[in-house]
Write an enzyme that holds these catalytic residues in place. Structure first.
Site, PDB file in Angstrom:
ATOM      1  N   ASP A  65      85.643   6.208  88.400  1.00 27.02           N
ATOM      2  CA  ASP A  65      84.225   6.024  88.091  1.00 27.02           C
ATOM      3  C   ASP A  65      83.903   4.580  87.717  1.00 27.02           C
ATOM      4  O   ASP A  65      82.820   4.079  88.004  1.00 27.02           O
ATOM      5  CB  ASP A  65      83.811   6.962  86.951  1.00 27.02           C
ATOM      6  CG  ASP A  65      83.697   8.406  87.393  1.00 27.02           C
ATOM      7  OD1 ASP A  65      83.717   8.655  88.618  1.00 27.02           O
ATOM      8  OD2 ASP A  65      83.570   9.283  86.522  1.00 27.02           O
ATOM      9  N   GLY A  66      84.862   3.887  87.081  1.00 26.04           N
ATOM     10  CA  GLY A  66      84.629   2.499  86.706  1.00 26.04           C
ATOM     11  C   GLY A  66      84.422   1.605  87.915  1.00 26.04           C
ATOM     12  O   GLY A  66      83.512   0.765  87.945  1.00 26.04           O
ATOM     13  N   ARG A 150      79.232  -3.846  60.258  1.00 26.61           N
ATOM     14  CA  ARG A 150      77.912  -3.917  59.634  1.00 26.61           C
ATOM     15  C   ARG A 150      76.886  -3.311  60.574  1.00 26.61           C
ATOM     16  O   ARG A 150      76.963  -3.496  61.795  1.00 26.61           O
ATOM     17  CB  ARG A 150      77.529  -5.369  59.336  1.00 26.61           C
ATOM     18  CG  ARG A 150      78.444  -6.070  58.352  1.00 26.61           C
ATOM     19  CD  ARG A 150      78.062  -7.539  58.215  1.00 26.61           C
ATOM     20  NE  ARG A 150      78.917  -8.241  57.274  1.00 26.61           N
ATOM     21  CZ  ARG A 150      78.888  -9.547  57.082  1.00 26.61           C
ATOM     22  NH1 ARG A 150      78.031 -10.296  57.753  1.00 26.61           N
ATOM     23  NH2 ARG A 150      79.700 -10.118  56.214  1.00 26.61           N
ATOM     24  N   ASP A 169      74.871   1.419  64.300  1.00 29.44           N
ATOM     25  CA  ASP A 169      75.914   0.635  64.949  1.00 29.44           C
ATOM     26  C   ASP A 169      75.466   0.161  66.324  1.00 29.44           C
ATOM     27  O   ASP A 169      76.054  -0.768  66.884  1.00 29.44           O
ATOM     28  CB  ASP A 169      77.186   1.467  65.102  1.00 29.44           C
ATOM     29  CG  ASP A 169      77.937   1.622  63.787  1.00 29.44           C
ATOM     30  OD1 ASP A 169      77.551   0.971  62.797  1.00 29.44           O
ATOM     31  OD2 ASP A 169      78.909   2.401  63.751  1.00 29.44           O
ATOM     32  N   ALA A 183      77.090   8.113  76.119  1.00 30.41           N
ATOM     33  CA  ALA A 183      75.951   8.712  75.422  1.00 30.41           C
ATOM     34  C   ALA A 183      76.276  10.084  74.851  1.00 30.41           C
ATOM     35  O   ALA A 183      75.925  10.394  73.706  1.00 30.41           O
ATOM     36  CB  ALA A 183      74.747   8.794  76.360  1.00 30.41           C
ATOM     37  N   GLN A 239      80.806  -2.992  81.348  1.00 29.69           N
ATOM     38  CA  GLN A 239      81.620  -3.920  82.135  1.00 29.69           C
ATOM     39  C   GLN A 239      81.175  -5.369  82.033  1.00 29.69           C
ATOM     40  O   GLN A 239      81.975  -6.280  82.220  1.00 29.69           O
ATOM     41  CB  GLN A 239      81.625  -3.483  83.606  1.00 29.69           C
ATOM     42  CG  GLN A 239      82.242  -2.108  83.801  1.00 29.69           C
ATOM     43  CD  GLN A 239      82.175  -1.633  85.230  1.00 29.69           C
ATOM     44  OE1 GLN A 239      81.429  -2.181  86.049  1.00 29.69           O
ATOM     45  NE2 GLN A 239      82.921  -0.591  85.561  1.00 29.69           N
TER      46      GLN A 239
END
Length: 283
Positions: A65-66, A150, A169, A183, A239
């Site tokens: 998939d990448g 942070r 975050d 997600a 990426q």
């Protein structure tokens, strides 16, 4: 949408001997069926030159998939269909099994599959009065903090309507195809790939000040950077990335044209959710 195939571009996973060998085999297989083809390795100058003015009826990606996402970003709005042979792990996007490619590709040549248009995302980063960065994503755009633990502060709006400040975050803005990636791990919703919509999911929002949302594709989601004490990055499909500055405004909406993906009748979206573990039986 049906699509007649007479020319093809095969893109193989970078530095992957098995993908390269299969690519050469496929060139011969297509040639025997009167389909002209070229082969490129992802990440090379040859592929960079080819994709600038790509002229073919189909792009076939050999990898996971990448690799498919890396290739897909360059096809947004190009009206060139995309299909992948999975040589990775999950294979949610590159859905042709590496041991069953011949039957599937013959179905492609015979016109027995559909090419469906999927939503992609476009993004701009405005700094003062200047657009300093722009791009597209097939899966997601992510605003995420750097090495320091942070929270970042972002002022959010949709179509110019303020939605207040969120401390978190980060934020994941995902296409329907990307909703099964980062997600969903952050608690975002599954969004059917036929929907003209995208999701916005906070990553560890302080006091749960923002819940995941699904927005219409035509709506523009914006996030203004208010943090001054932590690095914040914008990444495309995990990426490519850029370092943001305080007061930068990131604006995201549907990309014109989207992407064309191959869809096989015996491998429906719901079946993939089940077989890839997104839905568990008897839970």
């Amino acid at each position: 949408m049906h699509h007649k195939i007479s020319t093809i571009c095969i893109v193989t996973k970078a530095s992957h001997e098995e993908a390269a060998a299969l690519g050469k085999k496929l060139l011969g297989w297509f040639a025997a069926r009167n389909v002209q083809g070229i082969i490129c390795e992802n990440g090379t100058e040859q592929w960079a030159d080819t994709r600038k003015s790509i002229q073919c009826d189909l792009v076939l990606v050999l990898g996971g998939d990448g690799t498919l996402l890396s290739v897909a970003r360059h096809l947004v709005g190009r009206e060139v269909p995309l299909v992948g042979i999975n040589m990775g792990k999950v294979g949610f996007l590159a859905e042709i099994p590496s041991d069953a490619w011949e039957e599937r590709l013959q179905a492609v040549l015979d016109g027995n599959i559909q090419f469906r248009r999927r939503l992609a995302l476009a993004c701009t980063v405005t700094r003062g009065d200047e657009i300093v960065c722009s791009g597209v994503a097939a899966n997601d755009f992510v605003l995420n903090r750097g090495a320091l633990a942070r929270v970042v502060r972002l002022d959010l709006s949709v179509n110019g309507s303020p939605m207040g400040e969120v401390r978190a975050d980060g934020i994941i803005v995902a296409t329907p195809s990307g909703s099964t990636g980062y997600a969903i791990s952050a608690g975002g919703p599954l969004v059917h790939p036929d929907m003209d919509a995208y999701s916005v999911t906070p990553v560890c929002a302080f006091l749960r000040s923002l819940y995941p949302m699904v927005l219409p594709g035509e709506h523009i989601f914006s996030a203004a950077v208010r943090s001054a004490d932590a690095d914040l990055f914008l990444t495309q499909d995990g990426q490519e990335g850029v370092l943001l500055q305080t007061d930068d405004v990131v604006s995201i909406s549907k990309a014109q044209g989207g992407l064309l993906y191959a869809e096989f009748d015996d491998n429906s979206y719901y079946n993939k959710l089940l077989t890839r573990g997104f839905i568990r039986e008897n839970c």
